[in-house]
Design an enzyme around this catalytic site. Structure first.
Site, short mmCIF file in Angstrom:
data_model
loop_
_atom_site.label_atom_id
_atom_site.label_comp_id
_atom_site.label_asym_id
_atom_site.label_seq_id
_atom_site.Cartn_x
_atom_site.Cartn_y
_atom_site.Cartn_z
N ASP A 48 0.82 -1.22 0.00
CA ASP A 48 0.00 0.00 0.00
C ASP A 48 0.85 1.26 0.00
O ASP A 48 0.47 2.28 -0.59
CB ASP A 48 -0.92 0.00 1.22
CG ASP A 48 -2.12 -0.93 1.04
OD1 ASP A 48 -2.34 -1.39 -0.10
OD2 ASP A 48 -2.83 -1.19 2.03
N GLU A 125 -5.33 9.48 4.89
CA GLU A 125 -5.67 10.21 6.11
C GLU A 125 -4.72 11.37 6.34
O GLU A 125 -3.66 11.48 5.71
CB GLU A 125 -5.59 9.27 7.32
CG GLU A 125 -4.18 8.75 7.58
CD GLU A 125 -4.14 7.59 8.55
OE1 GLU A 125 -5.20 7.16 9.01
OE2 GLU A 125 -3.03 7.12 8.83
N ARG A 150 -8.98 19.33 23.32
CA ARG A 150 -7.73 19.22 24.06
C ARG A 150 -7.36 17.75 24.13
O ARG A 150 -8.19 16.92 24.52
CB ARG A 150 -7.86 19.80 25.47
CG ARG A 150 -7.98 21.32 25.52
CD ARG A 150 -8.22 21.79 26.95
NE ARG A 150 -8.17 23.24 27.07
CZ ARG A 150 -9.20 24.04 26.84
NH1 ARG A 150 -10.37 23.53 26.48
NH2 ARG A 150 -9.07 25.35 26.97
N ASP A 152 -4.20 14.60 22.56
CA ASP A 152 -2.98 14.30 21.80
C ASP A 152 -3.07 14.76 20.35
O ASP A 152 -2.06 15.10 19.74
CB ASP A 152 -2.69 12.80 21.84
CG ASP A 152 -2.12 12.36 23.18
OD1 ASP A 152 -1.95 13.22 24.07
OD2 ASP A 152 -1.87 11.15 23.34
N ALA A 164 -6.92 2.26 8.58
CA ALA A 164 -5.53 2.47 8.98
C ALA A 164 -5.47 3.04 10.40
O ALA A 164 -6.07 2.49 11.31
CB ALA A 164 -4.84 3.38 7.96
N ASN A 166 -6.92 5.49 11.78
CA ASN A 166 -8.25 5.80 12.30
C ASN A 166 -8.82 4.64 13.12
O ASN A 166 -9.38 4.84 14.19
CB ASN A 166 -9.18 6.14 11.14
CG ASN A 166 -10.64 6.14 11.53
OD1 ASN A 166 -11.15 7.07 12.12
ND2 ASN A 166 -11.33 5.06 11.19
N LYS A 167 -8.68 3.44 12.60
CA LYS A 167 -9.22 2.26 13.30
C LYS A 167 -8.52 2.05 14.64
O LYS A 167 -9.14 1.66 15.63
CB LYS A 167 -9.10 1.02 12.42
CG LYS A 167 -9.67 -0.25 13.04
CD LYS A 167 -9.56 -1.42 12.08
CE LYS A 167 -10.11 -2.69 12.71
NZ LYS A 167 -9.34 -3.13 13.89
N SER A 168 -7.22 2.32 14.68
CA SER A 168 -6.46 2.07 15.91
C SER A 168 -6.81 3.05 17.02
O SER A 168 -6.56 2.77 18.19
CB SER A 168 -4.96 2.14 15.62
OG SER A 168 -4.55 3.47 15.36
N GLN A 225 1.88 10.01 3.54
CA GLN A 225 3.27 9.77 3.92
C GLN A 225 4.07 11.06 4.15
O GLN A 225 5.25 11.00 4.51
CB GLN A 225 3.97 8.95 2.82
CG GLN A 225 3.34 7.57 2.62
CD GLN A 225 3.78 6.93 1.33
OE1 GLN A 225 3.78 7.57 0.27
NE2 GLN A 225 4.18 5.67 1.39
#
Length: 267
Positions: A48, A125, A150, A152, A164, A166-168, A225
């Site tokens: 990918d 993303e 507010r 991370d 990618a 987002n899912k984590s 990237q």
């Protein structure tokens, strides 16, 4: 009619071997031509990440180029063919019908304090972070203030990018037929004083997200990237792009089949 084909590959030993074999098979076809410029079809060899690189290389010609991926490692979300299927792949190219399936992209505008705008497209993303310190940002949906964030950071993804990062961070997996983007919070700070929605949000194609940074210092912005480290960025605007990426649909794998293979199936 001759089909003009460009090839992009990574530098892995296996990918180089596949490249040499693919070039040999293509050379045997009178209706297929390998070109360095202005391809109609771009074949990527790798994973990918290789296809993402190809997308950004040809992002200015998305209405004229289709993509096709050959994966030489683990199954990817953008790579439909295996390295041992090259003869079948090349034969399918000779039966070219010009059909394709398209996916949504992110349109991103990064604005600096001096008023300078930088424009990008993203296939997967974009994220915004503050490093080791708390990021503070006002999040607008269309022109209305939605929340003061507010935490991370924030992740904004396309449907294909929803599988990618987002899912984590707890985002939903979204089928690419849905023309929308997803906003997910990364470790938001929620207590009696500071409140955010605290769950992912699906934003339709007729709306946009404007993230106005309120924390001082350097922020890290990723766009696929690409990494942007800057103290000067004041806002990042996201919407669904008018452009779309087109994949050659010789044998396009069902999206939920990809999801199952990537996250559920046990070999």
């Amino acid at each position: 009619m001759v089909l003009r084909i460009g090839i992009i590959h990574n530098q892995e030993e296996k990918s180089i071997r596949v490249l040499q074999r693919l070039r040999g098979l293509l050379a045997m076809k009178d209706d297929l031509e390998i070109v360095d410029r202005d391809p109609q079809l771009v074949i990527t060899i790798g994973g990918d990440g290789t296809l993402l690189s190809a997308f950004h290389r040809y992002s200015h010609r998305l209405n004229e180029v289709r993509f096709l991926g050959v994966h030489t490692g683990h199954l990817g979300f953008y790579t439909d063919w295996r390295d041992y299927e090259l003869p079948e792949l090349v034969n399918s190219l000779s039966d070219e019908q010009g059909t394709s399936v398209s996916y949504p992209l992110l349109d991103i505008v990064v604005t600096s304090a001096n008023g300078q705008h930088q424009h990008f497209l993203a296939l997967n993303e974009s994220t915004i972070r503050k490093g080791s310190r708390t990021m503070v940002a006002d999040v607008y949906i269309k022109e209305e203030l939605f929340e003061r964030f507010r935490g991370d950071g924030l992740s904004i993804s396309t449907p294909t990018g929803s599988t990618a990062y987002n899912k984590s961070v707890g985002g939903a997996v979204v089928h690419p037929s849905i023309n929308a983007m997803q906003l997910a919070e990364i470790a938001s700070l929620n207590n009696r004083v500071f409140r955010t929605l605290g769950s992912p949000s699906i934003i339709g194609s007729h709306e946009w997200i404007d993230v106005q940074l309120k924390s001082s210092g350097e922020h890290l912005i990723t766009i696929d990237q690409l990494d942007i480290n800057s103290k000067e960025v004041v806002s990042i605007k996201y919407k669904i792009a008018d452009e779309r990426i087109h994949f050659a649909s010789y044998r396009h794998m069902h999206f939920w089949h990809r999801v199952k293979d990537a996250f559920i199936r046990e070999d």
